[in-house]
Design a protein around this motif. Structure first.
Motif, PDB file in Angstrom:
ATOM      1  N   MET A  47      31.767  39.026  11.557  1.00  0.00           N
ATOM      2  CA  MET A  47      32.535  37.814  11.680  1.00  0.00           C
ATOM      3  C   MET A  47      33.496  37.943  12.847  1.00  0.00           C
ATOM      4  SD  MET A  47      34.410  35.884   8.580  1.00  0.00           S
ATOM      5  CE  MET A  47      34.733  34.170   8.753  1.00  0.00           C
ATOM      6  N   ALA A  48      33.778  36.845  13.529  1.00  0.00           N
ATOM      7  CA  ALA A  48      34.640  36.859  14.695  1.00  0.00           C
ATOM      8  C   ALA A  48      36.069  37.219  14.300  1.00  0.00           C
ATOM      9  CB  ALA A  48      34.612  35.497  15.374  1.00  0.00           C
ATOM     10  N   ASP A  49      36.860  37.580  15.300  1.00  0.00           N
ATOM     11  CA  ASP A  49      38.231  37.994  15.030  1.00  0.00           C
ATOM     12  C   ASP A  49      39.059  36.880  14.425  1.00  0.00           C
ATOM     13  OD1 ASP A  49      38.002  40.616  15.798  1.00  0.00           O
ATOM     14  OD2 ASP A  49      38.412  40.177  17.896  1.00  0.00           O
ATOM     15  N   GLN A  50      39.044  35.709  15.078  1.00  0.00           N
ATOM     16  CA  GLN A  50      39.849  34.614  14.573  1.00  0.00           C
ATOM     17  C   GLN A  50      39.150  33.300  14.898  1.00  0.00           C
ATOM     18  OE1 GLN A  50      43.801  34.648  16.114  1.00  0.00           O
ATOM     19  NE2 GLN A  50      44.608  33.612  14.332  1.00  0.00           N
ATOM     20  N   ILE A  51      39.191  32.392  13.970  1.00  0.00           N
ATOM     21  CA  ILE A  51      38.564  31.088  14.137  1.00  0.00           C
ATOM     22  C   ILE A  51      39.606  30.123  14.674  1.00  0.00           C
ATOM     23  CG2 ILE A  51      37.353  29.229  12.971  1.00  0.00           C
ATOM     24  CD1 ILE A  51      36.724  31.241  10.721  1.00  0.00           C
ATOM     25  N   THR A  52      39.235  29.328  15.673  1.00  0.00           N
ATOM     26  CA  THR A  52      40.179  28.339  16.184  1.00  0.00           C
ATOM     27  C   THR A  52      39.879  26.982  15.570  1.00  0.00           C
ATOM     28  OG1 THR A  52      38.789  27.762  18.067  1.00  0.00           O
ATOM     29  CG2 THR A  52      40.358  29.563  18.389  1.00  0.00           C
ATOM     30  N   ALA A  53      40.861  26.110  15.586  1.00  0.00           N
ATOM     31  CA  ALA A  53      40.685  24.764  15.035  1.00  0.00           C
ATOM     32  C   ALA A  53      39.636  24.001  15.844  1.00  0.00           C
ATOM     33  CB  ALA A  53      42.013  24.018  15.032  1.00  0.00           C
ATOM     34  N   ILE A  54      39.534  24.285  17.121  1.00  0.00           N
ATOM     35  CA  ILE A  54      38.534  23.616  17.961  1.00  0.00           C
ATOM     36  C   ILE A  54      37.127  24.000  17.519  1.00  0.00           C
ATOM     37  CG2 ILE A  54      37.655  23.432  20.320  1.00  0.00           C
ATOM     38  CD1 ILE A  54      40.578  23.890  21.255  1.00  0.00           C
ATOM     39  N   GLU A  55      36.928  25.278  17.201  1.00  0.00           N
ATOM     40  CA  GLU A  55      35.626  25.721  16.696  1.00  0.00           C
ATOM     41  C   GLU A  55      35.303  25.054  15.366  1.00  0.00           C
ATOM     42  OE1 GLU A  55      36.056  29.931  16.448  1.00  0.00           O
ATOM     43  OE2 GLU A  55      35.833  30.227  18.604  1.00  0.00           O
ATOM     44  N   LEU A  56      36.318  24.887  14.517  1.00  0.00           N
ATOM     45  CA  LEU A  56      36.108  24.259  13.217  1.00  0.00           C
ATOM     46  C   LEU A  56      35.801  22.776  13.358  1.00  0.00           C
ATOM     47  CD1 LEU A  56      38.932  25.989  11.157  1.00  0.00           C
ATOM     48  CD2 LEU A  56      36.486  26.463  11.070  1.00  0.00           C
ATOM     49  N   ASP A  57      36.359  22.134  14.382  1.00  0.00           N
ATOM     50  CA  ASP A  57      36.075  20.715  14.632  1.00  0.00           C
ATOM     51  C   ASP A  57      34.592  20.476  14.898  1.00  0.00           C
ATOM     52  OD1 ASP A  57      38.516  19.580  14.241  1.00  0.00           O
ATOM     53  OD2 ASP A  57      39.103  19.635  16.354  1.00  0.00           O
ATOM     54  N   GLU A  58      33.926  21.462  15.468  1.00  0.00           N
ATOM     55  CA  GLU A  58      32.518  21.320  15.826  1.00  0.00           C
ATOM     56  C   GLU A  58      31.589  21.474  14.625  1.00  0.00           C
ATOM     57  OE1 GLU A  58      32.105  24.270  18.822  1.00  0.00           O
ATOM     58  OE2 GLU A  58      33.345  23.186  20.269  1.00  0.00           O
ATOM     59  N   LEU A  59      32.106  21.960  13.498  1.00  0.00           N
ATOM     60  CA  LEU A  59      31.284  22.185  12.310  1.00  0.00           C
ATOM     61  C   LEU A  59      31.272  20.947  11.420  1.00  0.00           C
ATOM     62  CD1 LEU A  59      32.524  25.747  11.303  1.00  0.00           C
ATOM     63  CD2 LEU A  59      30.496  25.171  12.624  1.00  0.00           C
ATOM     64  N   ASN A  60      30.120  20.696  10.785  1.00  0.00           N
ATOM     65  CA  ASN A  60      30.074  19.596   9.827  1.00  0.00           C
ATOM     66  C   ASN A  60      30.627  20.085   8.489  1.00  0.00           C
ATOM     67  OD1 ASN A  60      28.029  21.042   8.582  1.00  0.00           O
ATOM     68  ND2 ASN A  60      26.401  19.834   9.490  1.00  0.00           N
ATOM     69  N   ASP A  61      30.701  19.186   7.514  1.00  0.00           N
ATOM     70  CA  ASP A  61      31.331  19.519   6.237  1.00  0.00           C
ATOM     71  C   ASP A  61      30.615  20.645   5.499  1.00  0.00           C
ATOM     72  OD1 ASP A  61      33.262  17.612   6.704  1.00  0.00           O
ATOM     73  OD2 ASP A  61      32.228  16.046   5.562  1.00  0.00           O
ATOM     74  N   VAL A  62      29.289  20.664   5.564  1.00  0.00           N
ATOM     75  CA  VAL A  62      28.525  21.708   4.871  1.00  0.00           C
ATOM     76  C   VAL A  62      28.792  23.069   5.506  1.00  0.00           C
ATOM     77  CG1 VAL A  62      26.203  22.494   4.301  1.00  0.00           C
ATOM     78  CG2 VAL A  62      26.753  20.065   4.177  1.00  0.00           C
ATOM     79  N   ASP A  63      28.816  23.112   6.846  1.00  0.00           N
ATOM     80  CA  ASP A  63      29.086  24.369   7.534  1.00  0.00           C
ATOM     81  C   ASP A  63      30.512  24.846   7.279  1.00  0.00           C
ATOM     82  OD1 ASP A  63      26.529  24.411   8.559  1.00  0.00           O
ATOM     83  OD2 ASP A  63      27.099  23.468  10.460  1.00  0.00           O
ATOM     84  N   LEU A  64      31.454  23.906   7.189  1.00  0.00           N
ATOM     85  CA  LEU A  64      32.844  24.270   6.881  1.00  0.00           C
ATOM     86  C   LEU A  64      32.941  24.897   5.496  1.00  0.00           C
ATOM     87  CD1 LEU A  64      35.359  21.520   8.060  1.00  0.00           C
ATOM     88  CD2 LEU A  64      35.344  23.925   8.626  1.00  0.00           C
ATOM     89  N   GLU A  65      32.235  24.305   4.548  1.00  0.00           N
ATOM     90  CA  GLU A  65      32.240  24.835   3.184  1.00  0.00           C
ATOM     91  C   GLU A  65      31.636  26.239   3.150  1.00  0.00           C
ATOM     92  OE1 GLU A  65      30.172  23.669  -1.034  1.00  0.00           O
ATOM     93  OE2 GLU A  65      30.956  22.026   0.195  1.00  0.00           O
ATOM     94  N   THR A  66      30.570  26.447   3.918  1.00  0.00           N
ATOM     95  CA  THR A  66      29.939  27.760   3.999  1.00  0.00           C
ATOM     96  C   THR A  66      30.886  28.781   4.623  1.00  0.00           C
ATOM     97  OG1 THR A  66      27.779  26.721   4.231  1.00  0.00           O
ATOM     98  CG2 THR A  66      27.953  29.019   4.906  1.00  0.00           C
ATOM     99  N   LYS A  67      31.557  28.382   5.709  1.00  0.00           N
ATOM    100  CA  LYS A  67      32.509  29.259   6.380  1.00  0.00           C
ATOM    101  C   LYS A  67      33.667  29.612   5.445  1.00  0.00           C
ATOM    102  CE  LYS A  67      32.711  30.090  10.493  1.00  0.00           C
ATOM    103  NZ  LYS A  67      32.166  31.226  11.244  1.00  0.00           N
ATOM    104  N   LEU A  68      34.121  28.639   4.658  1.00  0.00           N
ATOM    105  CA  LEU A  68      35.196  28.877   3.696  1.00  0.00           C
ATOM    106  C   LEU A  68      34.759  29.882   2.634  1.00  0.00           C
ATOM    107  CD1 LEU A  68      38.013  28.175   2.611  1.00  0.00           C
ATOM    108  CD2 LEU A  68      36.957  26.297   1.353  1.00  0.00           C
ATOM    109  N   ARG A  69      33.554  29.700   2.118  1.00  0.00           N
ATOM    110  CA  ARG A  69      33.036  30.611   1.098  1.00  0.00           C
ATOM    111  C   ARG A  69      32.924  32.032   1.652  1.00  0.00           C
ATOM    112  NH1 ARG A  69      28.108  28.926   0.482  1.00  0.00           N
ATOM    113  NH2 ARG A  69      28.765  26.935  -0.385  1.00  0.00           N
ATOM    114  N   GLU A  70      32.430  32.171   2.892  1.00  0.00           N
ATOM    115  CA  GLU A  70      32.297  33.488   3.507  1.00  0.00           C
ATOM    116  C   GLU A  70      33.662  34.141   3.712  1.00  0.00           C
ATOM    117  OE1 GLU A  70      30.235  32.676   7.134  1.00  0.00           O
ATOM    118  OE2 GLU A  70      28.284  32.488   6.157  1.00  0.00           O
ATOM    119  N   SER A  71      34.634  33.347   4.142  1.00  0.00           N
ATOM    120  CA  SER A  71      35.978  33.882   4.383  1.00  0.00           C
ATOM    121  C   SER A  71      36.638  34.323   3.078  1.00  0.00           C
ATOM    122  CB  SER A  71      36.846  32.839   5.079  1.00  0.00           C
ATOM    123  OG  SER A  71      36.344  32.561   6.367  1.00  0.00           O
ATOM    124  N   LYS A  72      36.460  33.540   2.025  1.00  0.00           N
ATOM    125  CA  LYS A  72      37.025  33.918   0.729  1.00  0.00           C
ATOM    126  C   LYS A  72      36.378  35.198   0.201  1.00  0.00           C
ATOM    127  CE  LYS A  72      38.809  29.671  -1.243  1.00  0.00           C
ATOM    128  NZ  LYS A  72      38.729  28.783  -2.407  1.00  0.00           N
TER     129      LYS A  72
END
Length: 79
Positions: A1-26
């Protein structure tokens, strides 16, 4: 996983990808906390970074709910 996620990178993700990223981070946070509790954690700074990433994801999700940000491909259709 990358060092730090930026808000700009998160803007490019759709809702499903955001949920997946959240689950992975948790999941990563859980593993890091487990390692810290057992004395196996080498980088305590990673805990802080993952917590901030989770907060950043929650912020983007909430801003989308409030209409402050828009999901990619969800252009406003005004007629």
């Amino acid at each position: 996983m990358a060092d730090q996620i930026t808000a700009i990178e998160l803007d490019e993700l759709n809702d499903v990808d955001l949920e997946t990223k959240l689950r992975e981070s948790k999941e990563e946070l859980f593993n890091l906390r487990f390692q810290a509790a057992t004395g196996q954690l080498e980088s305590h700074g990673r805990l802080r970074t993952v917590k901030k990433d989770i907060a950043r994801i929650y912020t983007v999700v909430r801003e989308r709910e409030l209409g402050i940000r828009t999901a990619p491909g969800a252009e406003s259709k005004e007629a």
